[in-house]
Design an enzyme around this catalytic site. Structure first.
Site, PDB file in Angstrom:
ATOM      1  N   ASP A   1      -3.198 -10.475  -2.163  1.00 54.69           N
ATOM      2  CA  ASP A   1      -3.723  -9.921  -0.912  1.00 54.69           C
ATOM      3  C   ASP A   1      -5.195  -9.533  -1.121  1.00 54.69           C
ATOM      4  OD1 ASP A   1      -2.370  -8.431   1.753  1.00 54.69           O
ATOM      5  OD2 ASP A   1      -4.209  -7.457   1.038  1.00 54.69           O
TER       6      ASP A   1
ATOM      7  N   HIS B   1      -6.633  -6.966  -0.230  1.00 53.65           N
ATOM      8  CA  HIS B   1      -6.724  -5.536  -0.544  1.00 53.65           C
ATOM      9  C   HIS B   1      -5.954  -5.231  -1.826  1.00 53.65           C
ATOM     10  CE1 HIS B   1      -6.995  -5.911   3.954  1.00 53.65           C
ATOM     11  NE2 HIS B   1      -8.109  -5.241   3.679  1.00 53.65           N
TER      12      HIS B   1
ATOM     13  N   HIS C   1       0.821  -1.233   0.000  1.00 53.82           N
ATOM     14  CA  HIS C   1       0.000   0.000   0.000  1.00 53.82           C
ATOM     15  C   HIS C   1       0.847   1.272   0.000  1.00 53.82           C
ATOM     16  CE1 HIS C   1      -3.751  -2.107   0.516  1.00 53.82           C
ATOM     17  NE2 HIS C   1      -3.417  -2.612   1.700  1.00 53.82           N
TER      18      HIS C   1
HETATM   19 ZN   LIG Z   1      -4.293  -6.783   2.901  1.00 53.81          ZN
END
Ligand SMILES: [Zn+2]
Length: 391
Positions: free
Chosen positions: A209, A211, A172
């Protein structure tokens, strides 16, 4: 691309010198007739990068190491097949700046030097007095694993796989700052290292993942030499990664975002890999495959509602390694990202190890206990992705 909104936590809460366990020889000088390891890993679990009650906690690293030990997936139990690199260099500030803005990197260094435990973004992402060093170690481990798999491959024998059990995670983190429990984009730094140090021009990054790996996607959004493919839960943090986000400029078409509906599980992952991820890799022809291995898509995970089983990661990792063997001389490196249920995380990493070592799955979970997968919705995502990307 869409900007981040909801906090991740608030959804619930020169070549390095190496000391190698399990081998008596040095990496980098392997004669063709010597049997190579199947899997090389680095553990850099950052026990002091920890925060009470935070899902991205030091117990994650300990849970993985305990599970590997309990499953006899250790260099001592598998001599010659499984190697652990125990001493490796940290990434330098210059290495990090291949991906991140220098002002961010130096600012983070100063903040951690002050010894303050602090929240540095609203996920919330935290730092402690060791976090800067821990993040340098995680990125350095990723680069070292690239070195190790490259050096242990040959024309006669595919390279071993690599696995980094490293914290803090990275996918991220954006060029100008931390985000979503992540400080430095280790996988991006490893990709640049593979290109610049080893001449591996074409890099595929597969991110499973739960996300969206927005940081990785941002870094390579306009880069035609990096194929980024992400499966993630539709609508989950940080809200980016729509099917229509395909890259731009010369990188148009080299971002493949695959948002999966809630309750998608093993069957969705296998289908989307066979129908989209694999064919995209075949067309792109990577020189190395890097994997953002986030285990928060496990059914037990508290942060999202996908339904992968521990054995899903065995099947998936087998497919990824087969693809690497076919297209990239076997070169593939997995780097830990998310995964917040300690039992699911330990089991899933163990299943990944077993697959990469050529051992059978030992997961006996009864999948009938899980909700039915939204198969029609998944098929629509696959059809749309194939249409958009002409696969
Ligand atoms: Zn994640």
């Amino acid at each position: 691309m869409q900007t981040a909104s909801t906090g991740l936590g608030r959804q619930l809460c020169s070549l390095p010198t190496r000391h190698i366990q399990g081998a008596t020889r040095a990496l980098g000088t392997v004669s063709p007739d010597v049997e190579r390891p199947k899997l090389i890993y680095i553990s850099s679990t950052a026990p002091s990068h920890d925060r009470l009650g935070h899902p991205e906690c030091a117990a994650r690293g300990a849970a993985i190491m305990d599970a590997l030990q309990a499953n006899k997936l250790t260099p001592d139990a598998l001599p010659g097949q499984l190697l652990s690199i125990q001493d490796f260099r940290r990434a330098t500030v210059d290495d990090i700046c291949a991906v991140h803005e220098r002002s961010y990197v130096l600012g983070l260094e100063n903040l951690t030097k002050s010894g303050r435990v602090d929240i540095v973004d609203n996920a919330p992402t935290y730092i402690t007095g060791t976090s800067f060093d821990d993040a340098l170690r995680a990125a350095g481990a990723a680069m070292t694993l690239v070195d190790a798999v490259v050096e242990n491959g040959s024309a006669q024998q595919p390279a071993p796989a690599g696995f980094g059990i490293c914290r803090p995670p990275g996918h991220h983190a954006v060029p100008k700052g931390p985000m979503g429990f992540c400080l430095f984009g280790s996988i991006c730094i490893a990709a640049r290292h593979a290109q610049q140090f080893h001449g591996l021009k074409r890099v595929m990054i597969f991110d499973f993942d739960v996300h969206h790996g927005n940081g990785t996607n941002d870094v390579f959004y306009e880069d035609e030499d990096v194929l980024f493919v992400s499966t993630h839960q539709q609508g989950s943090y940080p809200g980016t990664g729509k099917l229509a986000d395909v890259g731009s400029g010369s990188g148009e078409g080299t971002s493949i975002n695959l948002p999966l509906p809630g309750d998608s599980g093993d069957s969705a992952m296998m289908e989307i890999f066979d129908e989209v991820v694999g064919p995209a890799a075949q067309r792109f022809k990577p020189d190395i495959i890097l994997v953002s291995a986030g285990y928060d898509c496990h059914w037990r995970d508290p942060l999202a509602t996908l339904q992968m089983r521990s054995s899903t990661f065995h099947r998936l990792s087998t497919k990824i390694k087969a693809l690497a063997n076919e297209l990239a001389g076997g070169r593939c490196v997995f780097l830990l990202e998310g995964g917040y249920d300690l039992k699911g995380l330990g089991e899933s990493v163990s299943e990944t190890f077993r697959a990469l070592l050529g051992l059978n799955s030992v997961d006996t979970f009864n999948a009938d206990l899980l909700p039915d997968e939204p198969k029609d919705k998944v098929r629509r995502v696959i059809a749309e992705a194939k249409r958009i990307h002409s696969l």
